[in-house]
Structures are given as C-alpha cells and as structure tokens.
Motif scaffolding. Structure first.
Motif, short mmCIF file in Angstrom:
data_model
loop_
_atom_site.label_atom_id
_atom_site.label_comp_id
_atom_site.label_asym_id
_atom_site.label_seq_id
_atom_site.Cartn_x
_atom_site.Cartn_y
_atom_site.Cartn_z
N PRO A 149 0.82 -1.22 0.00
CA PRO A 149 0.00 0.00 0.00
C PRO A 149 0.85 1.27 0.00
N THR A 150 0.23 2.35 -0.41
CA THR A 150 0.90 3.66 -0.34
C THR A 150 0.88 4.13 1.11
N VAL A 151 2.04 4.56 1.60
CA VAL A 151 2.14 5.00 2.99
C VAL A 151 1.68 6.45 3.10
N ALA A 152 0.82 6.73 4.09
CA ALA A 152 0.31 8.09 4.31
C ALA A 152 1.46 9.04 4.67
N LYS A 153 1.35 10.29 4.22
CA LYS A 153 2.41 11.26 4.49
C LYS A 153 2.47 11.62 5.97
N MET A 154 1.32 11.55 6.63
CA MET A 154 1.29 11.88 8.06
C MET A 154 0.76 10.68 8.83
N PRO A 155 1.51 10.16 9.84
CA PRO A 155 1.05 9.00 10.60
C PRO A 155 -0.20 9.31 11.42
N PHE A 156 -0.95 8.29 11.75
CA PHE A 156 -2.23 8.45 12.42
C PHE A 156 -2.10 9.17 13.77
N HIS A 157 -1.07 8.79 14.56
CA HIS A 157 -0.98 9.39 15.89
C HIS A 157 -0.73 10.90 15.82
N VAL A 158 -0.09 11.35 14.76
CA VAL A 158 0.14 12.80 14.57
C VAL A 158 -1.18 13.47 14.19
N ILE A 159 -1.92 12.82 13.28
CA ILE A 159 -3.23 13.35 12.87
C ILE A 159 -4.16 13.42 14.08
N PHE A 160 -4.14 12.37 14.90
CA PHE A 160 -5.01 12.31 16.06
C PHE A 160 -4.68 13.43 17.07
N LYS A 161 -3.41 13.60 17.33
CA LYS A 161 -2.99 14.65 18.27
C LYS A 161 -3.39 16.03 17.76
N LYS A 162 -3.19 16.22 16.46
CA LYS A 162 -3.53 17.50 15.86
C LYS A 162 -5.04 17.75 15.95
N ALA A 163 -5.85 16.72 15.70
CA ALA A 163 -7.30 16.84 15.76
C ALA A 163 -7.77 17.14 17.18
N MET A 164 -7.16 16.47 18.17
CA MET A 164 -7.53 16.69 19.56
C MET A 164 -7.17 18.13 20.00
N LYS A 165 -6.03 18.62 19.52
CA LYS A 165 -5.59 19.98 19.85
C LYS A 165 -6.57 21.00 19.27
N GLU A 166 -6.96 20.78 18.01
CA GLU A 166 -7.90 21.70 17.35
C GLU A 166 -9.26 21.66 18.04
#
Length: 466
Positions: free
Chosen positions: A440-457
């Motif tokens: 598979p194509t690897v996402a540019k941003m890992p999930f835990h980073v996306i999750f932290k960013k979403a929680m911060k927002e």
C-alpha cells in the motif's frame, strides 16, 4: 524436524483455480453452519453446555471409562485397551487373524488414520476397503484425507471419473456426472460389503450409562459394515466417552449443524451388542491422550467433537488445503493436536494461523483452537523450533514500540517508502510479504500525529466557544 506450513502451502498455491474452488467450497459450509446455528435461539447455550459436559467427562475420565466398559461387557462385548498406535494395530490384527478374516470393510475413522492401521493390516495380507465414498475415492487414488468430515471434497469430479476407470467405468465417454459416479460407486461398494468377513466403525460418542457406541454418518456405511459381516470392531479414542443420553442430545444438535449445516446426519446408529450369531469388539485407544490431559493449558483440545467447523471457517486452511499441514488432522484443531502429540515434529504448523479467532467463535465445544495456537507460539523457544527471522523481527518491533521517540521518528518519515522502486519493494526474494499482497501507499502523516492534531484543534475550538 518440523516442516513449515508455508513451505508446503506454496506448492498448492500455484494452482490458483483449485485453491479458489477449495476456498469457495468450505466457505459455503461455513455459511450453512451459520444459517443452521442462527435458526436455534438456544445455540450459544448449547455450546456452553457441551463445553461443560466435555470438561466434566474428561476430568473424570477413569470413572466414565469403567462405567462404559462395564455396560459393554454386560452385553457380551469384548473390550480391549490400547496404550498406543502399535498396540491398537496389533489388537485389531489379532482379532482378524484369529477369525481368519481376509477382507475388512471400514466405515470412516480418523483414529485408524492416526494409527496408520490400513498400512499395518495390508502388509500382513488383509484387504482393507474403505466403505465411506470419500475415503474410498482417496484410497483408490492413494491419497490421505484432506478434511476430517468431507475428506475428498478437494477432488474434482473429472479426477474421480478417471479414478473410477479402475472400477471398470469408461471415462472416455465423459462419465463424470455426480449421480452416475455415485451409482457406480454404490455398485462397487455393495460387492465389497457383501464379501467382507469383518466390519470396522469409528465412534462419535460412547455413552457411559448404557455402553452405546454411537456412529453418525450420511451414507449408512457404518450400518452396512455391521449388518452384513458377523464380526464388528469399534475403534474409539477414550475422549469420545460422554455420560448419558441427555449429553448425547446436546452434542447431536451441535455436530452436524457445525460441520455441514444439517440439522442431523442422515444416520445416527447405536451399537451396544453384537448382531445375532455375531461378535463385537471395542478397542479403546489412548495413544497420548492421557498425556494431553496433563497439559494444564491445552487439555481443552480433548473436548473436540470432530465436526470440522474450525477448518471450514479458517482462511488459512481454505486457501492452502489440508495437505499443507504435517499432522494428519489439518486446520486449527489439527495444529493443537499435533503440538500436544509431538511439539518438536509439528511446530511448523503453528504458523498456519492468522489469529483471526474465527475458529474460536464457531467451535461447538468451545475448544478455542485459535487462542490455543497463540499460546503454542509463545512456547516455541522452549522447544527450540522458533523461527530465527521472526524472533529477530519481534525483538526489533519490541524496541520500536517501547520507545516512542524511535517510533515517532520512523513513522514520521515512513512515507519515504513510497519512493522506493516497485521492483525492489515488491521483490519476492527481498520482500516475501509481497507474494499475494500489493504494497500500500504509505500516508504522508502518521495516524498518531493526525489524532494529536485533531484533539488539539478540538480543544482550542472548545475554549473559543466558552
């Protein structure tokens, strides 16, 4: 020395059409099982009850064996006890030799496969004929069963037609219609039943309270094996004993529904004494079962009622066939029984599990074969059969997952893998995982980073609204 399942499976995976047919056949059986199970509101209660009955019986086995044997002997049945496969074969041969038997007709029995009885008797001049249609097909093809309930379902009707040429059937005319082949097999087998001097059956359940040997079949071969020859031999593992008819009622409702989706097998035959002017022998076989009972973590495997449901649902079994396993019983339960029998010889089979635990959910006796396989994997180092590459990988993953700074750095830059040339990434030698998989194509941003960013927002938005 253990043989890895993946190595043997690779040979069968080359025939993609055959594997697809095999997968479809057993998934259909799983679907039939689901339909039959869901038709009973009390299904889960039956599973729980069967598990408790088996656990009770196995942990009080000596008492129930004594009761079972006593009731058999009251009915004039001769009971033998075999400590291992060699003793079983010797006892069976001794009975047949004494009665001057030259031909034995058999109902289906996985215990005789376990003890390799056919080969033993044939070497000593006794003609052994399988009375079950699937087993007879395999016998003519010099093959072993690939499944414990439907042993020849992996064989195409065209191949059966060619094999039946040995029975005098012309395959050149395209005679591989199932109805025609069944008719031809019936005529051939009827002759074998009529000319055999002894019949042998397995035993699905032994009723301690009455001495009944209960045999469940769909073809009636057990009845034919016992109705025509005057000598009847029952081959039975000691774990098949259950307390009484009430217990049988529970297992009878579970067995066929779990294995083939039927409410019941076509024939459920009870044998508790010899036919008039006949003779009946029961051989109780241990062959390691007492030792299995001593294993505190895995004695649950002895609760198995041999329905085959775990095989029908297993994605590994369905896509690799029963011949990929080194133990004579394939699939999840076979992995466990093989390990209980000889962990050094059969540990290569524990890799044949995705740990999806579907087998745990369908098992009618709650043996939990998938969970047990996970436990066996933790023991491999103790047996000296652990895969070196996997151990190195596991240690590496342990290091990464236990140190967030390393994990964060690796995952943050994981998308660089997208720039690796495909001929390297999907190279079967460098990356065996790519066999049967598309990287598979690897996402540019890992999930835990996306999750932290979403929680911060989300937190900032909440504060803003206050």
């Amino acid at each position: 020395m253990s043989t890895y399942h993946s190595i043997k499976a690779a040979e069968f995976l080359k025939d993609k059409k055959k594997i697809a047919r095999h997968d479809k056949t057993f998934w259909e059986l799983r679907q039939k099982r689901d339909d039959a199970a869901m038709a009973l509101p009390e299904w889960e209660e039956l599973r729980e009850l069967s598990s408790k009955i088996k656990a009770h019986t196995i942990t009080h086995l000596a008492d129930y064996i004594e009761q079972f044997v006593s009731n058999l002997e009251k009915n004039g049945v001769t009971v033998h006890y075999a400590n291992d496969a060699q003793e079983f074969n010797e006892i069976a041969y001794g009975i047949l030799e004494t009665k001057k038997v030259s031909k034995l007709i058999k109902s289906k029995s996985m215990l005789t496969e376990e003890c390799e009885m056919n080969k033993y008797l044939i070497k000593r001049g006794i003609d052994v004929v399988e009375g079950d249609l699937g087993e007879r097909i395999l016998q003519l093809m010099h093959m072993k069963p690939s499944h414990i309930v439907v042993p020849a379902s992996h064989i195409s009707r065209e191949d059966i037609g060619k094999t039946f040429e040995r029975l005098g059937i012309s395959y050149d005319k395209g005679n591989y219609d199932p109805t025609y082949l069944t008719h031809a097999a019936r005529l051939s087998l009827r002759h074998e039943f009529e000319t055999a001097q002894a019949g042998m059956t397995g035993c699905n359940f032994g009723i301690a309270a009455t001495g009944d040997c209960v045999v469940c079949t769909n073809e009636g071969n057990a009845d034919m094996s016992t109705s025509l020859p005057k000598l009847h031999i029952v081959a039975m593992g000691i774990e098949k004993i259950i307390p009484n008819y009430d217990a049988l009622a529970v297992f009878h409702r579970l067995l066929a529904r779990s294995g083939t989706g039927q409410p019941s097998t076509a024939f459920t035959s009870h044998f508790r004494k010899a036919r008039p002017d006949g003779e009946m022998h029961v051989i109780l076989v241990d062959n390691g079962r007492s030792n299995m009972l001593r294993d505190k973590e895995h004695w649950n495997s002895l609760k198995c009622i041999r329905c085959g449901a775990c095989m029908n649902t297993c994605p590994v079994y369905r896509r690799s066939t029963g011949y990929s396993y080194s133990y004579f019983i394939p699939g999840p339960i076979g992995v466990n029984l093989g390990m209980l029998h000889d962990p050094h010889k059969y540990s290569g089979n524990v890799s044949a599990c995705s740990l999806c635990l579907s087998c745990d959910h369908v098992c009618p006796a709650k043996v939990d074969p998938g969970s047990q396989i996970y436990d066996w994997r933790q023991r491999l180092r103790m047996y000296g059969t652990a895969n070196t590459e996997k151990m190195v990988m596991a240690e590496g993953m342990k290091t990464i997952f236990s140190r967030f700074s390393i994990y964060d750095a690796i995952t943050k830059n994981a998308s660089l893998a997208n720039y690796i040339p495909d001929k390297w990434l999907n190279n079967k030698t460098l990356n065996p995982w790519s066999i049967g998989h598309t990287t598979p194509t690897v996402a540019k941003m890992p999930f835990h980073v996306i999750f932290k960013k979403a929680m911060k927002e989300l937190k900032e938005e909440k504060c803003k609204n206050q």
